[in-house]
Design a protein around this motif. Structure first.
Motif, short mmCIF file in Angstrom:
data_model
loop_
_atom_site.label_atom_id
_atom_site.label_comp_id
_atom_site.label_asym_id
_atom_site.label_seq_id
_atom_site.Cartn_x
_atom_site.Cartn_y
_atom_site.Cartn_z
N GLY A 283 -23.27 15.43 -18.34
CA GLY A 283 -22.31 15.77 -19.28
C GLY A 283 -21.79 14.52 -19.82
N HIS A 284 -22.43 13.46 -19.42
CA HIS A 284 -21.55 12.17 -19.76
C HIS A 284 -22.38 11.30 -20.58
CE1 HIS A 284 -18.05 13.29 -17.52
NE2 HIS A 284 -18.33 12.62 -16.45
N GLU A 285 -23.85 11.50 -20.32
CA GLU A 285 -24.76 10.53 -21.15
C GLU A 285 -24.81 10.33 -22.62
OE1 GLU A 285 -28.68 11.81 -20.00
OE2 GLU A 285 -28.27 11.41 -17.47
N ALA A 286 -24.56 11.34 -23.29
CA ALA A 286 -24.54 11.35 -24.99
C ALA A 286 -23.22 10.63 -25.48
CB ALA A 286 -24.46 12.64 -25.51
N TYR A 287 -22.07 10.87 -24.59
CA TYR A 287 -20.86 10.43 -24.83
C TYR A 287 -21.01 8.76 -24.56
CZ TYR A 287 -16.03 8.82 -24.62
OH TYR A 287 -15.11 8.01 -24.69
N LEU A 288 -21.55 8.37 -23.36
CA LEU A 288 -21.53 7.23 -22.82
C LEU A 288 -22.28 6.31 -24.02
CD1 LEU A 288 -22.25 5.93 -19.50
CD2 LEU A 288 -23.94 5.02 -21.01
N ASP A 289 -23.41 6.76 -24.38
CA ASP A 289 -24.12 6.09 -25.42
C ASP A 289 -23.23 5.87 -26.77
OD1 ASP A 289 -26.51 5.70 -23.68
OD2 ASP A 289 -27.43 7.41 -24.75
N ASN A 290 -22.88 6.80 -27.23
CA ASN A 290 -21.92 6.93 -28.62
C ASN A 290 -20.66 5.87 -28.33
OD1 ASN A 290 -19.48 8.06 -30.02
ND2 ASN A 290 -21.31 8.83 -31.13
N MET A 291 -20.15 6.12 -27.16
CA MET A 291 -18.98 5.46 -27.02
C MET A 291 -19.21 3.94 -26.89
SD MET A 291 -16.83 3.83 -24.22
CE MET A 291 -17.83 4.51 -22.89
N THR A 292 -20.16 3.51 -25.92
CA THR A 292 -20.48 2.17 -25.91
C THR A 292 -20.89 1.48 -27.12
OG1 THR A 292 -21.15 2.62 -23.49
CG2 THR A 292 -22.19 0.67 -24.67
N PRO B 75 -12.47 8.26 -13.29
CA PRO B 75 -13.48 8.57 -14.13
C PRO B 75 -13.45 8.84 -15.48
CG PRO B 75 -11.89 10.35 -13.30
CD PRO B 75 -11.42 8.79 -12.76
N TYR B 76 -14.70 9.02 -16.00
CA TYR B 76 -14.56 8.94 -17.63
C TYR B 76 -13.57 10.33 -18.07
CZ TYR B 76 -18.65 6.24 -17.86
OH TYR B 76 -19.77 5.10 -17.71
N SER B 77 -13.45 11.49 -17.39
CA SER B 77 -13.00 12.69 -17.64
C SER B 77 -12.20 13.33 -16.41
CB SER B 77 -13.37 13.37 -18.77
OG SER B 77 -14.74 14.10 -18.22
N ASP B 78 -11.94 14.44 -16.47
CA ASP B 78 -11.49 15.28 -15.42
C ASP B 78 -12.51 16.52 -15.06
OD1 ASP B 78 -10.88 16.97 -17.57
OD2 ASP B 78 -8.91 17.50 -17.00
N GLY B 79 -13.51 16.25 -15.68
CA GLY B 79 -14.73 17.48 -15.43
C GLY B 79 -16.20 16.89 -15.66
N ALA B 80 -16.88 17.84 -15.77
CA ALA B 80 -18.36 17.46 -15.80
C ALA B 80 -18.73 16.84 -16.90
CB ALA B 80 -19.27 18.55 -15.02
N HIS B 81 -18.03 17.11 -18.12
CA HIS B 81 -18.28 16.85 -19.39
C HIS B 81 -17.37 15.98 -20.11
CE1 HIS B 81 -21.68 19.46 -19.20
NE2 HIS B 81 -20.90 20.44 -18.93
N CYS B 82 -17.84 14.98 -20.87
CA CYS B 82 -17.06 14.26 -21.48
C CYS B 82 -17.32 13.88 -22.82
CB CYS B 82 -17.04 12.55 -20.62
SG CYS B 82 -15.71 11.73 -21.34
N ARG C 286 -15.16 12.74 -26.85
CA ARG C 286 -13.98 11.69 -27.50
C ARG C 286 -12.49 12.56 -27.03
NH1 ARG C 286 -15.45 9.76 -33.54
NH2 ARG C 286 -16.00 7.60 -32.93
N ASP C 287 -12.64 13.73 -27.12
CA ASP C 287 -11.37 14.55 -26.94
C ASP C 287 -10.93 14.63 -25.43
OD1 ASP C 287 -11.31 15.20 -29.60
OD2 ASP C 287 -12.32 16.95 -29.53
N SER C 288 -11.83 14.71 -24.51
CA SER C 288 -11.52 14.86 -23.31
C SER C 288 -11.65 13.50 -22.45
CB SER C 288 -12.45 15.98 -22.47
OG SER C 288 -13.88 15.31 -22.52
N SER C 289 -12.08 12.43 -23.21
CA SER C 289 -12.10 11.14 -22.48
C SER C 289 -10.77 10.64 -22.02
CB SER C 289 -12.83 10.19 -23.61
OG SER C 289 -12.81 8.88 -22.86
N PHE C 290 -10.97 9.98 -20.74
CA PHE C 290 -9.75 9.33 -20.06
C PHE C 290 -9.61 7.85 -20.59
CE2 PHE C 290 -9.29 12.00 -16.13
CZ PHE C 290 -8.74 12.94 -16.87
N ILE C 291 -10.89 7.37 -21.03
CA ILE C 291 -11.08 5.94 -20.96
C ILE C 291 -10.94 5.51 -22.69
CG2 ILE C 291 -12.38 5.46 -18.84
CD1 ILE C 291 -14.75 5.25 -20.81
N GLU C 292 -11.21 6.12 -23.52
CA GLU C 292 -11.01 5.87 -24.89
C GLU C 292 -9.89 5.68 -25.64
OE1 GLU C 292 -13.14 7.32 -29.18
OE2 GLU C 292 -14.10 7.76 -27.28
N PRO C 293 -8.63 6.40 -24.93
CA PRO C 293 -7.32 5.90 -25.17
C PRO C 293 -7.01 4.42 -24.81
CG PRO C 293 -7.25 8.14 -24.71
CD PRO C 293 -8.73 7.67 -24.38
#
Length: 185
Positions: free
Chosen positions: A74-83, A143-150, A152-159
């Motif tokens: 649930g984090h892989e696509a976001y991790l690539d995009n965010m990085t 964590p990246y977020s509070d669940g199994a998926h992350c 832009r909207d659910s990310s703790f780290i982006e802000p």
């Protein structure tokens, strides 16, 4: 003699059956403890400030990753995009977890390896992250977020990263949270 032989045979079969059942129960207990457990669990993140992976001067992010963790998907696509997005803004990235790249997704394979400091020996699990500000002060652990998926909207780290890039301070280095995490090996 035949009756005695029959009793011994029943006793041996009974002992074998009990041994087989005990082995089956142990195997189930081991498998359940290792693979069939709740990954979304309460976690306590607390990390003392340590020097970041690179020389201070830029915001730095450390991805803590454990290959094979069911929480990674649930984090892989976001991790690539965010990085990719934040690298273009000057943020430096590194990875922690196993030192080899086998089993690592996309962008993580290309990032420099940085071992988790001994001061952080009780790191709660992965996938998770540590972030330092441009002065080299630890700004966020968790964590990246509070669940199994992350995303832009659910990310703790982006802000957190956006705030640091704007030159404002952040200090979230101790937190109780519920997140999808696997133990680090």
């Amino acid at each position: 003699m035949n009756e005695g032989h029959s009793t011994v045979k029943k006793l041996v079969v009974g002992l074998l059956l009990i041994t087989w059942l005990a082995g089956l129960a142990w195997a189930f207990w081991w498998f359940e403890g290792r693979y069939v457990k709740a990954f979304e669990r309460p976690a306590y993140f607390s990390a003392q400030n340590v020097a970041p992976p690179f020389t201070p001067g830029k915001v730095q992010v450390l991805h803590v990753w454990q290959p094979g963790c069911p929480c990674n998907g649930g984090h892989e696509a976001y991790l690539d995009n965010m990085t990719e997005r934040f690298t273009q803004q000057g943020v430096l990235f590194a990875r922690a977890g196993p030192s080899d790249v086998e089993g690592l997704p996309g962008v993580l394979k290309k990032l420099p390896y940085w071992p988790i400091p001994t001061e952080w020996k009780n790191w709660p699990g992965a996938p998770s992250v540590a972030i330092w500000d441009a002065q080299g002060n630890l700004a966020y652990v968790g964590p990246y977020s509070d669940g199994a998926h992350c995303n832009r909207d659910s990310s703790f780290i982006e802000p957190v990263i956006k705030t640091l890039l704007a030159g404002r301070p952040v200090s979230i280095v101790t937190q109780d949270t519920v997140a999808c995490l696997c133990d680090l090996e």
